[in-house]
Scaffold this motif. Structure first.
Motif, short mmCIF file in Angstrom:
data_model
loop_
_atom_site.label_atom_id
_atom_site.label_comp_id
_atom_site.label_asym_id
_atom_site.label_seq_id
_atom_site.Cartn_x
_atom_site.Cartn_y
_atom_site.Cartn_z
N GLU A 168 -25.10 17.82 -15.50
CA GLU A 168 -26.05 18.15 -16.56
C GLU A 168 -26.71 19.51 -16.32
OE1 GLU A 168 -25.30 13.91 -16.36
OE2 GLU A 168 -26.00 15.37 -14.87
N LEU A 169 -26.92 19.85 -15.07
CA LEU A 169 -27.53 21.13 -14.74
C LEU A 169 -26.61 22.28 -15.16
CD1 LEU A 169 -29.86 22.65 -13.33
CD2 LEU A 169 -28.60 22.40 -11.18
N LEU A 170 -25.32 22.13 -14.88
CA LEU A 170 -24.36 23.17 -15.24
C LEU A 170 -24.12 23.21 -16.75
CD1 LEU A 170 -21.73 22.65 -12.37
CD2 LEU A 170 -23.87 23.94 -12.33
N ASP A 171 -24.08 22.04 -17.37
CA ASP A 171 -23.87 21.99 -18.82
C ASP A 171 -25.01 22.66 -19.58
OD1 ASP A 171 -21.47 20.68 -18.52
OD2 ASP A 171 -22.35 18.67 -18.72
N SER A 172 -26.24 22.47 -19.09
CA SER A 172 -27.38 23.11 -19.76
C SER A 172 -27.28 24.63 -19.66
CB SER A 172 -28.69 22.62 -19.13
OG SER A 172 -28.77 23.01 -17.76
N ALA A 173 -26.75 25.13 -18.54
CA ALA A 173 -26.56 26.57 -18.39
C ALA A 173 -25.48 27.07 -19.35
CB ALA A 173 -26.20 26.90 -16.95
#
Length: 281
Positions: A168-173
């Motif tokens: 989720e952290l990478l997807d938000s980026a």
């Protein structure tokens, strides 16, 4: 017996075991440093001495005069630092790709990387030496650096650590418009500090103490000699009984950078192993 007394006895037992283990771990280093300050006669004395009658600090000056140890130091630093930086870069990039990117053949390729760790390094010595000769790198530091810039273990360690980073952290980026390189540089790398420190320690120590490959490569290129190879020459060029104390002195000088690096990065070392998560392959 009360619960508090049991806990106290258990803690006392634990600390006793730790102190006992630490003593036996430190003892060889203490003896090495002590022996480096002895005379040849004291080293051969029976029963053995653990402390010199009078510290021979001149041994450190003499070993610098006997062999060009500072020159060997420079070569070892060039090789160890170059390989360490290269391994950190290639391992973190590959680990990120294997952990977070989807592409055809990812699992098969990763299993191939794992399989490379099962082969003994000695079977690659002749082919790699022949390749270095073809490329014309035998008289260059590249022959000591290039064969080790990619590490199967390093890729495995980085991949396992990056798997713990939430998708989720990478997807938000990505939603915010960041490309994969920016995600790697701005998000993944800062979170990789413990694993990078762990890999840096293991790689630097391995290269700093490497003997077999530098011995083969530098047999015809003495200007490339690293510290372990140079110290071995001390025992070959002179009588062992006359230079035994100098060999121990040179060994003390050799371990200083590795001990300093470990002390500097030790807080990340254990954390890197704990957080890397070796459960999922």
């Amino acid at each position: 017996m009360s619960k508090n007394t049991k806990n106290l006895l258990w803690e006392a037992f634990r600390y006793s075991v730790i102190i006992f283990g630490a003593f036996w771990m430190i003892l060889p280093f203490f003896w090495l440093f002590s022996a480096s300050l002895m005379t040849p006669q004291e080293l051969l004395a029976f029963p053995p001495k653990f402390l010199p009658s009078e510290p021979q600090w001149k041994n450190y000056v003499e070993v610098i005069k006997k062999i060009p140890i500072l020159f060997y130091y420079k070569n070892s630093l060039i090789v160890a630092l170059s390989v360490t930086i290269s391994v950190l870069l290639t391992s973190s990039l590959s680990g990120y790709a294997f952990a977070k990117l989807k592409f055809t053949g990812r699992e098969a390729l990763f299993r191939f990387v794992l399989s490379t760790m099962m082969f003994p390094v000695f079977i690659f010595i002749i082919p790699v030496y022949y390749l270095m000769k073809i490329f014309g790198w035998l008289n260059n530091h590249l022959s000591l650096i290039t064969p080790f810039i990619v590490s199967g273990y390093g890729i495995f360690l980085m991949r396992q650590f990056i798997l713990t980073i939430p998708n989720e952290l990478l997807d938000s980026a990505r939603i915010d418009g960041a490309n994969e390189l920016k995600i790697y540089l701005k998000i993944v790398l800062p979170l990789l500090k413990p694993a990078l420190a762990t890999l840096a320690i293991l790689t630097f120590i391995g290269q700093w103490n490497s003997f077999m490959w530098p011995l083969i490569v530098t047999s015809s290129s003495q200007h490339l000699m690293t510290l372990p190879v140079g110290i071995s020459r001390l025992s070959l060029a002179f009588s062992t009984t006359e230079t035994q104390h100098l060999i121990l002195t040179a060994l003390v000088l050799q371990i200083i950078p590795t001990v300093a690096l470990f002390l500097f990065l030790q807080r990340y070392y254990i954390k890197g192993f704990v957080l890397s998560g070796f459960g999922e392959v």
